[in-house]
Design a protein around this motif. Sequence first.
Motif, PDB file in Angstrom:
ATOM      1  N   HIS A 182       0.809  -1.230   0.000  1.00 39.28           N
ATOM      2  CA  HIS A 182       0.000   0.000   0.000  1.00 39.28           C
ATOM      3  C   HIS A 182       0.839   1.275   0.000  1.00 39.28           C
ATOM      4  O   HIS A 182       0.473   2.276   0.616  1.00 39.28           O
ATOM      5  N   ALA A 229     -10.670  -2.901   3.668  1.00 40.19           N
ATOM      6  CA  ALA A 229     -10.613  -1.823   2.671  1.00 40.19           C
ATOM      7  C   ALA A 229     -10.693  -0.472   3.358  1.00 40.19           C
ATOM      8  O   ALA A 229     -11.512  -0.266   4.263  1.00 40.19           O
ATOM      9  N   THR A 251      -6.183   0.793   0.250  1.00 44.42           N
ATOM     10  CA  THR A 251      -6.243  -0.561  -0.300  1.00 44.42           C
ATOM     11  C   THR A 251      -6.883  -0.470  -1.686  1.00 44.42           C
ATOM     12  O   THR A 251      -7.424   0.564  -2.045  1.00 44.42           O
ATOM     13  N   ARG A 253      -9.466  -2.691  -3.443  1.00 48.35           N
ATOM     14  CA  ARG A 253     -10.414  -3.777  -3.628  1.00 48.35           C
ATOM     15  C   ARG A 253     -11.322  -3.516  -4.831  1.00 48.35           C
ATOM     16  O   ARG A 253     -11.514  -2.358  -5.229  1.00 48.35           O
TER      17      ARG A 253
END
Length: 344
Positions: A182, A229, A251, A253
């Motif tokens: 990240h 998330a 994140t 997703r």
Amino acid sequence: MNSQPEEEFDEEELELYEHHKIHVDKGQTLMRIDKFLTEKVANATRNKVQQAIDSGGVLVNGKATKSNYKIKPFDEIKVMLTKPPRETEVLAEDIPLDIVYEDSELLVVNKPAGMVVHPAHGNWSGTLVNGLVYHFQHLPEMAGNEGRPGLVHRIDKDTSGLLVIAKSEDAMTKLAAQFYHHTIERTYYALVWGEPEEDEGTITGHVGRSAKDRKVMDVYPDGSYGKHAVTHWKVLKRLRYVSLIQCNLETGRTHQIRAHMRFLGHPLFNDSMYGGDKIRKGTQFSKYKTFVQNCFDLMPRQGLHAKSLGFIHPKTQNNLFFESELPKDFQSVLDKWEGYVQID
């Protein structure tokens, strides 16, 4: 001596699956079809192509052909095989790419809305990857991600904006590690319904498939399902009925921003999958309804754009940062809303 009876076989129709459909360009010069397909279809050899032709699996304008047939402009070529298409087969297509940056290790492209990132069921051609395979040779693939050469991450079909593509194995490994940890800086601009009460905030909630509709992602704030998330958001512009929001992903997703913003009560403008294609804020006057419909027509997709991308170059270790302008459809709708709330 009695002869053994011949073995009988039930005759059944052999089902063929369409793997590739190619419309020959009007400027195409005469060329043997086996040579043409060897150049066009990724990982195809002249021998494999000739075998497919000899078995009747290559059709030109609906009819079986021979290896020495010379293709002509506007021919329609179909490659039919006995096995269903696999995601690992990628057709090289001459698709223009908006390349923002390129060097020996990577490139950054600005993807238009409406373009699928990689081939999959229902979209075997016309994708970004089809264009990448045509323009760049020997792009690397991640283990377990075959058929998606060069891809380190992706964005939705109807989301526009920046993507980084790896051109070497080393670049792919190191860029993938940055996404995993990240450390990639990603900023999106989203046009959402309504005005959030706060000027900024953070949405933390697991994102996973909806139990009611597998195409849609739901938010599970208790962490009972899905994947962790985090989306940081900030209001850039309040336009009474809609707002321009900056979203930074911690994140990445599937449908993260789309699901998180709906969870916040502010679905993306014209996002049909998440309820944003209906009037969610404002009056019921016919003039207003007509104005909103005009905006929907002007931007027939969700208002989401991957605005900027920052990462460490896998070879030089330099910090790279790229920014893109809002596409014309997004900017036009934003301008219309600004004009409407000033007049209203």
